[in-house]
Scaffold this motif. Structure first.
Motif, PDB file in Angstrom:
ATOM      1  N   THR A 199       0.707  -1.214  -0.048  1.00 31.57           N
ATOM      2  CA  THR A 199       0.179   0.054  -0.057  1.00 31.57           C
ATOM      3  C   THR A 199       0.790   1.046  -0.166  1.00 31.57           C
ATOM      4  N   LYS A 200       1.792   1.117   0.840  1.00 31.94           N
ATOM      5  CA  LYS A 200       2.691   2.460   1.044  1.00 31.94           C
ATOM      6  C   LYS A 200       3.706   2.489  -0.422  1.00 31.94           C
ATOM      7  N   MET A 201       3.840   1.521  -0.965  1.00 28.53           N
ATOM      8  CA  MET A 201       4.488   1.887  -2.351  1.00 28.53           C
ATOM      9  C   MET A 201       3.600   2.271  -3.329  1.00 28.53           C
ATOM     10  N   HIS A 202       2.414   1.724  -3.472  1.00 28.09           N
ATOM     11  CA  HIS A 202       1.379   2.197  -4.478  1.00 28.09           C
ATOM     12  C   HIS A 202       1.076   3.871  -4.184  1.00 28.09           C
ATOM     13  N   VAL A 203       0.887   4.071  -3.126  1.00 29.44           N
ATOM     14  CA  VAL A 203       0.282   5.548  -2.860  1.00 29.44           C
ATOM     15  C   VAL A 203       1.422   6.297  -2.990  1.00 29.44           C
ATOM     16  N   GLN A 204       2.375   6.079  -2.727  1.00 28.99           N
ATOM     17  CA  GLN A 204       3.571   6.969  -2.982  1.00 28.99           C
ATOM     18  C   GLN A 204       4.140   7.201  -4.531  1.00 28.99           C
ATOM     19  N   SER A 205       3.755   5.961  -5.211  1.00 27.14           N
ATOM     20  CA  SER A 205       4.179   6.117  -6.607  1.00 27.14           C
ATOM     21  C   SER A 205       3.041   6.594  -7.400  1.00 27.14           C
ATOM     22  N   LYS A 206       1.876   6.699  -6.809  1.00 23.08           N
ATOM     23  CA  LYS A 206       0.986   7.314  -7.789  1.00 23.08           C
ATOM     24  C   LYS A 206       0.608   8.790  -7.536  1.00 23.08           C
ATOM     25  N   PHE A 207       0.503   8.931  -5.948  1.00 25.36           N
ATOM     26  CA  PHE A 207       0.289  10.378  -5.633  1.00 25.36           C
ATOM     27  C   PHE A 207       1.254  11.184  -5.603  1.00 25.36           C
ATOM     28  N   ASN A 208       1.943  11.880  -6.475  1.00 26.67           N
ATOM     29  CA  ASN A 208       3.035  12.616  -6.453  1.00 26.67           C
ATOM     30  C   ASN A 208       2.860  13.823  -7.657  1.00 26.67           C
ATOM     31  N   ILE A 209       3.751  14.516  -7.562  1.00 28.06           N
ATOM     32  CA  ILE A 209       3.544  15.829  -8.356  1.00 28.06           C
ATOM     33  C   ILE A 209       3.892  15.384  -9.913  1.00 28.06           C
ATOM     34  N   ALA A 210       4.690  14.263 -10.182  1.00 31.32           N
ATOM     35  CA  ALA A 210       5.155  13.495 -11.441  1.00 31.32           C
ATOM     36  C   ALA A 210       3.856  13.392 -12.090  1.00 31.32           C
ATOM     37  N   ASN A 211       2.762  12.619 -11.204  1.00 33.20           N
ATOM     38  CA  ASN A 211       1.736  12.150 -11.822  1.00 33.20           C
ATOM     39  C   ASN A 211       0.598  13.219 -11.914  1.00 33.20           C
ATOM     40  N   GLY A 212       0.853  14.445 -11.618  1.00 36.70           N
ATOM     41  CA  GLY A 212      -0.051  15.513 -12.006  1.00 36.70           C
ATOM     42  C   GLY A 212      -0.856  16.041 -10.681  1.00 36.70           C
ATOM     43  N   TYR A 213      -0.655  15.099  -9.458  1.00 39.69           N
ATOM     44  CA  TYR A 213      -1.136  15.830  -8.248  1.00 39.69           C
ATOM     45  C   TYR A 213      -0.500  16.773  -7.929  1.00 39.69           C
ATOM     46  N   LYS A 214      -1.078  17.632  -6.809  1.00 38.37           N
ATOM     47  CA  LYS A 214      -0.519  19.072  -6.538  1.00 38.37           C
ATOM     48  C   LYS A 214       0.543  18.827  -5.301  1.00 38.37           C
ATOM     49  N   PHE A 215       0.663  17.713  -4.772  1.00 37.62           N
ATOM     50  CA  PHE A 215       1.770  17.384  -3.768  1.00 37.62           C
ATOM     51  C   PHE A 215       2.301  15.858  -3.939  1.00 37.62           C
ATOM     52  N   ASP A 216       3.411  15.680  -3.140  1.00 36.84           N
ATOM     53  CA  ASP A 216       3.867  14.092  -3.098  1.00 36.84           C
ATOM     54  C   ASP A 216       3.241  13.674  -1.986  1.00 36.84           C
ATOM     55  N   ALA A 217       2.456  12.746  -1.906  1.00 40.09           N
ATOM     56  CA  ALA A 217       1.994  11.983  -0.798  1.00 40.09           C
ATOM     57  C   ALA A 217       3.189  11.436   0.001  1.00 40.09           C
ATOM     58  N   GLU A 218       2.879  11.409   1.454  1.00 37.88           N
ATOM     59  CA  GLU A 218       4.207  10.672   2.147  1.00 37.88           C
ATOM     60  C   GLU A 218       3.290   9.812   3.016  1.00 37.88           C
ATOM     61  N   VAL A 219       3.799   8.421   3.268  1.00 38.79           N
ATOM     62  CA  VAL A 219       3.118   7.497   4.412  1.00 38.79           C
ATOM     63  C   VAL A 219       3.941   7.788   5.687  1.00 38.79           C
ATOM     64  N   ILE A 220       3.178   8.568   6.538  1.00 33.96           N
ATOM     65  CA  ILE A 220       3.939   8.710   7.797  1.00 33.96           C
ATOM     66  C   ILE A 220       3.786   7.475   8.623  1.00 33.96           C
ATOM     67  N   TYR A 221       3.102   6.758   8.677  1.00 34.15           N
ATOM     68  CA  TYR A 221       2.938   5.713   9.782  1.00 34.15           C
ATOM     69  C   TYR A 221       1.942   4.673   9.264  1.00 34.15           C
ATOM     70  N   GLY A 222       2.287   3.277   9.665  1.00 27.17           N
ATOM     71  CA  GLY A 222       1.265   2.347   9.227  1.00 27.17           C
ATOM     72  C   GLY A 222       1.416   1.318  10.294  1.00 27.17           C
ATOM     73  N   ASP A 223       0.209   0.684  10.672  1.00 29.72           N
ATOM     74  CA  ASP A 223       0.305  -0.111  11.694  1.00 29.72           C
ATOM     75  C   ASP A 223      -0.783  -1.237  11.378  1.00 29.72           C
ATOM     76  N   THR A 224      -0.272  -2.586  11.295  1.00 25.81           N
ATOM     77  CA  THR A 224      -0.938  -3.593  11.027  1.00 25.81           C
ATOM     78  C   THR A 224      -2.099  -3.419  10.208  1.00 25.81           C
ATOM     79  N   ASP A 225      -3.039  -2.747  10.447  1.00 21.85           N
ATOM     80  CA  ASP A 225      -4.220  -2.838   9.426  1.00 21.85           C
ATOM     81  C   ASP A 225      -4.521  -1.296   9.047  1.00 21.85           C
ATOM     82  N   SER A 226      -3.792  -0.597   9.056  1.00 23.08           N
ATOM     83  CA  SER A 226      -3.985   0.847   8.818  1.00 23.08           C
ATOM     84  C   SER A 226      -2.688   1.563   8.198  1.00 23.08           C
ATOM     85  N   VAL A 227      -3.047   2.569   7.451  1.00 23.68           N
ATOM     86  CA  VAL A 227      -1.959   3.226   6.921  1.00 23.68           C
ATOM     87  C   VAL A 227      -2.241   4.779   6.930  1.00 23.68           C
ATOM     88  N   MET A 228      -1.368   5.713   7.234  1.00 23.97           N
ATOM     89  CA  MET A 228      -1.468   7.017   7.633  1.00 23.97           C
ATOM     90  C   MET A 228      -0.859   7.770   6.466  1.00 23.97           C
TER      91      MET A 228
END
Lengths: 442, 1099
Positions: free
Chosen positions: B733-762
């Motif tokens: 999940t972390k990998m997919h989120v960060q590789s899609k939601f970024n400026i290079a793909n036309g989004y305004k910001f680069d997304a960053e996963v700051i924390y992930g625990d067992t069944d959730s990702v922040m």
């Protein structure tokens, strides 16, 4: 302006009856139960007597002796179970954000209900004969009704102690015989409070002292035999008093309003007798009865023998007219915990309940008396006032036994510029308004 | 009775708390940590019940208790109207308790049975009219399986039968004469639940026995090696460790608390001598009854109006001792009987020793002797005939106490409280031990036919609290404080007059009432009944046994439908030494205070959905040594290799039973939730909500069951594969989120996963406003979900803004589910409720977080903390905020290391044995300034003693040992040099210490007046010459102090009056759990001091 003729100030006999409100040895090991106990003990014979006369065929029983389905009367103290009643426990147990920052002015809720308690037990009251909104905790009543199978008591009728006897009858109005004489009642000078116009207060003092106005006005002032300041004369800055060490400037700021008040009182006392009652914002103790303000606060005024510091509540007679009044806390508390909005109606209620402050101690702070309840009204005053109300209102209450009581809601002077003159002969109360709007200004 | 936690049972408060709330659901919390709730190895012990004819109870009870007939008549149940005709009337009832006894074979129903002794199943329940029902079920026989012995053939059957029978006859203490032990042997084609089987339907030998205990006996013989027909039997057994009553329920599709129908003509009404006290008593063959599943709505999903008895006892202890059943009498018993589903009690009474004034709304029964009192209560139980008996700590205090008292008094008839005639109640000591719930010593009391539900035990299971006293639990869940009368006062009240005993009775009644209120408020009945229905175990198992039997019950039911057998695996280890395997992943937390919205994506039912998606199950696992063989056999495309290297068959080939159970549970939950939305009736809603909760918890506990190494059916291949998938998915999940939601793909910001625990990702997506973050969150959830196998689904649920991330598993934030307004403040891992923290810590932490997160006022929070620390150091903090409480589990000598609370208890005993805490009490204490070099445990002191003697508090200790860690945790991510700023700033310079009035040098000190302004000593008056001008100001200060104290005094003492429910009587309560207990005491003293100071001005 004004005539040169010097008006002679009228005088009157004055007797203070504050002794009942004065605390000597103060102890705090005891609890409040004794206060309720004596209250019920004193009022029960009155109510039992009323029950016998009103409902001759009905037996008055203790709550424990009640039997389901039997019609009977019970005398006891009311306790009002209220949803919105603030609890000190909330400060500990509730989530912080759940506590509203400002308590609502009215704490009445549709689900409130009344419980009657006597020495033996308590029982929940139901029925339309007594609306919880009309009553308050601490009121002693007799109820007629039937205990239901579920242990609740369905009330059919209620008896109150009703107006106490009035042995000291106010004089019958005899207009024109003598020039009228007045007692001036003022409350809420609010010296030192933000936004209070010092000029307005000075005008009042000058007027009462006879230093202002034309001959008519001076005549009126000359006929004023006494001024009673019914509480909240001062607004002490509370943040300077938390016990932190103060700088010299802060020390000065802390005493400035008192010095200002002392100056005003000195001017008044020089002109006529003055009673100063403490109120909720004055530097006196908090719980009722409030003890007289300490003379060290008023080094100037206390030099005069016309200056007297009174208790709150304050009871006194002037030329045989029996005055009783408070700085307003009992009425303010009832306004929050009862459905009524009319201070006069609440004043009347307290007379009919024969109790000056029934919500003390439940929601109104009060000293834990052990062998007496000084707020019981054994006799009916002729003038009964509550200070620090929002607006001036007055009425004459007549009792079935010939009692006549002048009820007065005394407005806050700082907000209204209004004092009240009570005619000692007729018991008429008229407002005296001081305004600065025509004065000063650019 | 529950007085300042004084019961021995309260010891368990000190035991480790449940690691999570039952209804919180393991998956949602921390599923990877430990599957330990399942380590309760002793749960399968079969216990024999013997039906022994005992002498009839003496009838004396009835005679001695005459006179109160009128009030006792209403105790009885409504009559059976109209009378039942067994030929034409069906009997439909809800069963609540199922057990069995060994009795004589019913020859009417079973004329040809070979054994004279038989296990008779008993079902107790209630019909919808409220009549009690007892059903004796005959003909159901215990059995188990072994693999077909080599060389077995139909002709050798009788030899096997004889050999096994003889072996049993020699071994089993119950074994009857030869020929009556093994009833049948037959060959059935089944297969093991364990491992994927290419060959279907191997033959198994089903051995049917006469009595349930013989199963364990024969299993033991076989495991140790038993010869039959001249050959050793295979030593593995199947289905051999199921409790007999549960076996019956599984085979007849009966689940806990469901409705049972006995069709007309199929049963026989009892016409002879009654064997039970139930109103309807019938005998029936086991295959004639119809079990109705509890699903959907209608009668079969409702609850019958069963009777709940809530009671509480008071006993009169000797001064200084905890009541001891051998010595101290029971003086009062309060009872409340409520029909399930009714909000008002049916019966409310209190039974007292000696006279007692009447109480409105409750019957008072007064007795001259304790024996009469106890017998009256026994009569109440028999007459009221409750289906459920509840109370607070009844299992370890009230019931054992009553039983012991009756024994001391020699009251034979008291022992007959159950529903079965001539059967005494039984009591024995048990230890219940599991990692999740800790070790509890308790009494196990059997009152046949009546369920016991100790609300204390339920609270300890389901909620994590700092105190489990009835007072504190009521405060939390019912919002009211309970009056707490110290047991030394109880004696005084009892020895007083009828009015003081009435006072006690009112108190006792309240203690009987509160458990019922808690039961209602927390929906215990609904939730437990639905849990019993969902998992299929009897209601009684839920409190008395661990988690695994619930999962095992479901696996066995499912296995049965597929002709699968559950093997009896030998226990592989001791509880606690479970084989460690890698738990859930936690992505490294990027510590910090995030002011931009943080979107949280959650995996819905993570572990169940992994197990479903990858078909992880016992039945699909390919043993390591067969992987190559199987893969080539069925084709490599049909197997899945998990990240741990284990191999499972895909669902197309063989659907696992665990995925199937999970699917059914989750589908049922979906239905229940849909029904819940439509439901109008509050009772129906309660049922449905209880159901969906039970379904969720059950689904989440399947994973843990497979990982319980000392459990009944551990399979680490399943559990470790599950967590491994979980870890992989978080990274994925972390990998997919960060590789899609970024400026290079036309989004305004680069997304960053700051924390992930067992069944959730922040994720910090970047935008400032919450609604944008929500939109991106939703988009990401959909995008990532599409990359997973069904039913794994990533859901967007919430946004945190702002978010304070402290470290892994520790964070706080404002939670938003809609963009308009935040829902609440959500914190995790920030101890605000830890029991060894004082209230000040909790207040400081809560208030700081409030200021930081809600008010967004970091400087304000810092200032607030500084002020509080300054107050602490200058002795201005309310003492009750500093009280630390610990349970005294044994006397001081028995503690190996000296500890603060036990040493204090010892010291208090020396001062006054009557009020000193006893074993089982909670000991509140504060840390005081000790002599230089004093050890930690010497610095504890009774808060009351501290108040009365002005003993100085060790503020530095509180600052360093209590406050600093939690505060730094919060402030370090926010500010630089937090420790220096907060703990060592200017505000810590001013320190004031009280002068104690006892001990040490104070004996020689003389009191002198000092100037109120400058503290210079003076002879008389208030101020010195220099401060004379300041008199007005100083007076104002003094009077202000009095005002504050008076206000507090009034509010505190009237609150206690309200709480005790009386205006005309003094408050007696001494509940140290109450937050205002110390304050109320302190204000008396402070106010007296303040008025004294004020009176110095009067001269």
């Amino acid at each position: 302006m004004g005539s040169d003729a010097v008006q002679q100030r009228q005088t009157a006999d004055y007797v203070s009856q504050d002794a009942q409100f004065q605390l000597r040895e103060r102890q705090y090991r005891q609890q409040y139960s004794a206060l309720y106990f004596t209250r019920l003990l004193q009022l029960r014979p009155v109510l039992e007597d009323r029950v016998r006369r009103q409902w001759p065929h009905v037996q008055a029983l203790e709550i424990l002796k009640l039997a389901a389905g039997v019609r009977c009367a019970v005398v006891g103290t009311l306790y009002k179970q209220m949803q919105l009643k603030p609890s000190i426990l909330d400060e500990y147990t509730k989530e912080r954000s759940a506590v509203p920052l400002v308590a609502p002015a009215k704490l009445v809720h549709d689900d409130d209900f009344l419980i009657l308690e006597d020495m033996s037990g308590r029982i929940r009251l139901t029925g339309d004969a007594l609306r919880p909104a009309d009553y308050a905790t601490g009121v002693v009543v007799a109820v007629l009704g039937v205990e239901q199978a579920d242990g609740e008591f369905a009330v059919e009728a209620v008896l109150l102690p009703d107006l106490p006897p009035q042995p000291l009858r106010p004089p019958a109005p005899a207009a024109g015989v003598a020039p009228p004489r007045y007692v001036a009642l003022v409350s809420g000078l609010g010296v030192g409070a933000p936004g209070v116009d010092p000029l307005q207060t000075q005008l009042l003092v000058d007027h009462l002292g006879g230093h202002l106005g034309g001959s008519q006005a001076q005549q009126l002032s000359a006929r004023t035999v006494r001024v009673v300041l019914a509480g909240d004369s001062l607004h002490a800055p509370p943040d300077l008093l938390t016990g932190q060490a103060l700088s010299a400037r802060e020390q000065a700021a802390a005493v400035a309003p008192i010095q200002e008040l002392d100056l005003l009182l000195t001017q008044l006392a020089a002109a006529l007798p003055v009673d100063v009652m403490p109120g909720s914002t004055d530097p006196a103790n908090y719980s009722l009865p409030q003890q007289p303000l300490h003379p060290c606060l008023f080094p100037g005024a206390s030099q005069y023998d016309t200056f007297s510091a009174a208790t709150n509540p304050h009871r006194f007679s002037v030329d045989g007219v029996d005055f009783l009044g408070t700085a307003g806390q009992p009425v303010a508390d009832l306004l929050r915990y009862c459905g009524r909005d009319d201070p006069l109606a609440l004043l009347e209620s307290t007379l009919r309940w024969r109790h000056l402050a029934p919500t003390a101690p439940d929601t109104l702070a009060c000293y834990p008396f052990t062998d007496s309840d000084p707020f019981l009204l054994a006799t009916c005053p002729a003038v009964y006032f509550a200070g620090n109300q929002a607006a001036f209102a007055t009425t004459l209450l007549q009792g079935t036994d010939g009692q006549r009581v002048r009820l007065i809601a005394l407005p806050r002077f700082a907000d209204t510029g209004m004092a009240v003159l009570v005619d000692l002969a007729t018991l008429e109360a008229q407002p005296l308004t001081v305004t600065t709007t025509n004065l000063g200004g650019p | 009775m529950q007085t300042s936690g004084k019961r021995p049972g309260m010891q368990s408060v000190g035991a480790p708390p449940p690691s999570k709330r039952l209804n919180g659901g393991p998956t949602h919390d921390t599923p990877g940590d430990s599957p330990d709730p399942f380590e309760d190895p002793d749960f399968m012990e079969e216990e024999e019940e013997f039906y022994v004819e005992e002498e009839a109870p003496p009838a004396a009870a009835e005679i001695r208790l005459g006179g109160d007939d009128e009030r006792m008549r209403q105790w009885k149940r409504p009559p059976v109207e109209p009378p039942i005709n067994q030929a034409t009337d069906d009997i439909v009832f809800q069963q609540l308790d199922i057990d069995y006894v060994v009795g004589t074979t019913n020859r009417d129903l079973l004329p040809y049975r070979r054994s004279d002794k038989a296990a008779i199943i008993r079902m107790f329940g209630v019909n919808s009219q409220g009549n009690s029902v007892c059903v004796f079920v005959h003909g159901f026989e215990p059995y188990f399986y072994i693999p077909l012995p080599p060389g077995y053939n139909p002709d050798s059957r009788d030899i096997y039968l004889r050999d096994l029978d003889t072996a049993l006859a020699n071994a089993d203490r119950q074994g009857g004469r030869p020929g009556s032990n093994v009833l049948d042997i037959e060959v059935e084609r089944k297969q093991s639940v364990l491992y994927y089987q290419r060959k279907r339907n191997r033959p198994f030998l089903k051995i049917t026995l006469a009595l349930p205990t013989m199963v364990a006996t024969l299993r033991g013989l076989i495991e140790r090696g038993l010869m039959a027909n001249g050959v050793y039997l295979p030593t593995d057994t199947y289905e051999s460790n199921v409790l007999f009553a549960l076996r019956f329920m599984i085979d007849r599709s009966i689940v806990g608390c469901n409705w049972i129908e006995l069709p007309a003509g199929a049963y026989r009404l009892n016409r002879g001598r009654a064997r039970s006290f139930c109103q309807i008593e019938v005998d029936v063959m086991f295959d004639k009854l119809i079990s109705h599943p509890a699903s959907g709505s209608g009668l079969y999903s409702t609850l019958a109006p069963f009777r709940i008895l809530s009671f509480d006892i008071e006993c009169q202890g000797r001064k200084g001792h905890f009541p001891d059943a051998k010595e101290d009498p029971v003086i009062q018993i309060a009872n409340l009987v409520t029909l399930q589903g009714s909000s008002k009690p049916l019966i409310r009474n209190v039974m007292t020793l000696n006279s007692c004034s009447p109480i409105v709304g409750a019957d008072v029964f007064s007795h001259d002797t304790e024996a009469e009192l106890l017998l009256r209560w026994a009569k109440l139980v028999r007459d009221v005939d409750p289906d459920v008996i509840i109370g607070y700590n009844i299992a370890n205090f009230d019931l054992p106490y009553l039983i012991e008292r009756a024994r001391v008094k020699g009251l034979q008839e008291f022992q007959f409280l159950g529903r079965v005639q001539n059967t005494r109640i039984k009591m024995r000591d048990t230890t219940f031990s599991s990692k999740a719930y800790g070790t509890r010593e308790s009494k196990e009391i059997t009152i046949e036919g009546r369920l016991q539900f100790d609300v204390l035990q339920a609270m300890q299971r389901d909620y994590k609290l700092s105190s489990y006293s009835l007072n504190s639990v009521s405060a939390i869940f019912l919002g009211e404080q309970k009056e707490d009368v110290h047991h030394s006062i109880i004696s005084d009240l009892q020895n007083g007059n009828p009015d003081t005993r009435r006072r006690l009775a009112v108190y006792c009644l309240k203690d009987a009432y509160l458990p019922q209120r808690l039961l209602d408020k927390l929906m215990f009945v609904y939730n437990y009944v639905e849990m019993a229905r969902v998992t299929g175990v009897p209601f009684g198992f839920l409190l008395a046994r661990g988690q695994s039997i619930k999962v095992l019950s479901q696996i066995m039911r499912k296995a049965r439908t597929r002709d699968l057998l559950v093997p009896n695996l030998k226990v592989q280890g001791q509880p606690g030494d479970g084989i460690a395997y890698e738990g859930a992943t936690v992505l490294e937390a990027k510590q910090g205070f995030y002011e931009k919205p943080i979107a949280t994506l959650d995996f819905a039912s993570l572990y169940p959905s992994i197990m479903m998606a990858h078909n992880l199950c016992y039945t699909t696992l390919i043993p390591k040594n067969q992987v190559a063989e199987v893969a080539s056999d069925i084709g490599p495309e049909n197997v899945t290799k998990t990240p741990t290297g284990d191999t499972f068959v895909k669902a197309d080939m063989e659907k696992g039973i665990l995925p199937e159970i999970l699917e059914e549970l989750l589908a049922a939950r979906k239905r229940a939730k849909a029904d819940l939305k439509l439901a109008k009736d509050p009772l129906e809603k309660a049922v449905l909500d209880g159901r969906q909760l039970a379904l969720k918890v059950s689904a989440n506990s399947v994973y843990g069951f497979t990982g319980a190494t000392v459990g009944k059916l551990p399979c680490l291949e399943i559990s470790s594969s599950t967590t491994a998938y979980g870890r992989q998915m978080i990274e994925h999940t972390k990998m997919h989120v960060q590789s899609k939601f970024n400026i290079a793909n036309g989004y305004k910001f680069d997304a960053e996963v700051i924390y992930g625990d067992t069944d959730s990702v922040m994720i910090r997506f970047g935008p400032d406003d919450v609604s944008m973050a929500m939109e991106l969150g939703r988009e990401a959830a959909g995008y990532v979900s599409a990359t997973f196998i069904k039913p794994i689904k990533l859901e967007f649920e919430k946004v945190y803004c702002p978010y304070l991330l402290i470290s892994k598993k520790r964070y706080a934030g404002l939670l938003w589910t809609t963009p308009d307004k935040y829902d609440k403040m959500d914190t995790k891992g920030i101890e605000t409720v830890r029991r060894d923290n004082c209230l000040l810590v909790k207040n400081l932490v809560t208030e700081s977080l409030h200021k930081i997160l809600i008010d967004r006022d970091v400087p304000g929070a810092v200032q607030y903390v500084k002020n509080q620390i300054s107050n602490l150091l200058t002795n201005k903090v309310d003492l009750s905020l500093l009280v630390i409480t610990k349970g005294l589990t044994k006397t001081a000598e028995k503690y190996e290391n000296k500890s603060a609370h036990s040493e204090l208890a010892e010291r208090m005993r020396k001062r006054d044995p009557a009020t000193a805490p006893n074993v089982g009490d909670r000991v509140p204490y504060v840390i005081i300034k000790g002599a230089k070099g004093a050890r930690g445990f010497e610095k504890s002191e009774d808060p009351i003693y501290v108040l009365e003697n002005n003993i100085p508090i060790d503020a530095q200790h509180y600052l360093e040992n209590q406050l600093s860690k939690p505060l730094l945790r919060i402030f370090e991510p926010i500010m630089k040099n937090a420790a220096r700023e907060l703990l060592h700033g200017d505000h810590t310079r001013a320190v004031s210490i009280l002068t104690p009035t006892v001990g040490g040098i104070m004996k020689f000190a003389k009191k002198r007046l000092s100037c109120l302004g400058c503290k210079a000593p003076i002879e008389k008056g208030t101020v010195c010459e220099h401060c004379g001008k300041r008199e007005t100001e100083l007076y104002q200060k003094s009077v202000h102090n009095v005002r504050e104290m008076e206000d507090l005094f009034g509010r505190l003492w009237t609150q206690c009056q309200r709480c005790q429910g009386s205006l005309h009587q003094d408050v007696l309560c001494t509940s140290r759990d109450c937050p205002i207990f110390y304050r109320r005491k302190k204000v008396q003293k402070d106010l007296a001091e303040a008025t004294t100071q004020l009176s110095r001005f009067e001269f």
